[in-house]
Design an enzyme around this catalytic site. Sequence first.
Site, PDB file in Angstrom:
ATOM      1  CG  HIS A   1       6.094   2.677  -4.469  1.00 23.62           C
ATOM      2  ND1 HIS A   1       7.283   3.333  -4.631  1.00 23.62           N
ATOM      3  CD2 HIS A   1       5.344   2.994  -5.557  1.00 23.62           C
ATOM      4  CE1 HIS A   1       7.259   4.016  -5.770  1.00 23.62           C
ATOM      5  NE2 HIS A   1       6.079   3.823  -6.352  1.00 23.62           N
ATOM      6  CD  GLU A   2       2.273   0.875  -6.622  1.00 21.48           C
ATOM      7  OE1 GLU A   2       1.594   1.842  -7.003  1.00 21.48           O
ATOM      8  OE2 GLU A   2       3.386   0.611  -7.114  1.00 21.48           O
TER       9      GLU A   2
ATOM     10  CB  CYS B   1       8.225   5.910  -8.964  1.00 22.36           C
ATOM     11  SG  CYS B   1       6.489   6.338  -9.071  1.00 22.36           S
TER      12      CYS B   1
ATOM     13  CG  HIS C   1       1.900   6.159  -6.091  1.00 30.53           C
ATOM     14  ND1 HIS C   1       2.391   7.350  -6.567  1.00 30.53           N
ATOM     15  CD2 HIS C   1       2.771   5.205  -6.484  1.00 30.53           C
ATOM     16  CE1 HIS C   1       3.522   7.134  -7.213  1.00 30.53           C
ATOM     17  NE2 HIS C   1       3.778   5.839  -7.178  1.00 30.53           N
TER      18      HIS C   1
END
Length: 179
Positions: free
Chosen positions: A146-147, A104, A150
């Site tokens: 993953h995004e 990351c 976030h």
Amino acid sequence: MRHGSIPGASGRVRPLTLLGDPVLHTACADVTDFGPELARLVEDMFATMYAARGVGLAANQIGVGRRVFVYDCPDDDEVRHLGYVVNPRLVEADGETVRGPEGCLSLPGLEAGTPRFDHAVVEGVDLLGEPVTVHGTGWFARCLQHECDHLEGRVYTDRVTGWRRRKVLRQAARAEWAR
């Protein structure tokens, strides 16, 4: 010869937020203003992602608590996926669960084996508020998940368990950028 502009070419590189910054651990708000400020944000996000040599970047990684992410990421067949999603929602994450190395930009230089599904679908809108759907498999599915994490206030270390989690959090605490 290319047609159209290169993403990020007119953007400015912004500082990255790092693990521990409250904006990374807070769910982002929906975008409601689809004006030129949003277009500038997306350009800046591409410029920042490329400068940091990443494959994806969420708005809160540059300190902006809005639901936007950009990506330039290959899948497992080396097919390049390039784009952005405003107000994304992960609507499907299924298939085989694969534990693979994940890093990351907000934890520079670190990675850990993180479980992710090998298929993902994200729905959202573009800069004009028009619907978009992004399908990903393999590495690109990992990027989409993953995004989206976030934007919900999570980082990949929240998905890592046991000794892998302890190891990456120890490394983060000792990292030069954490001081």
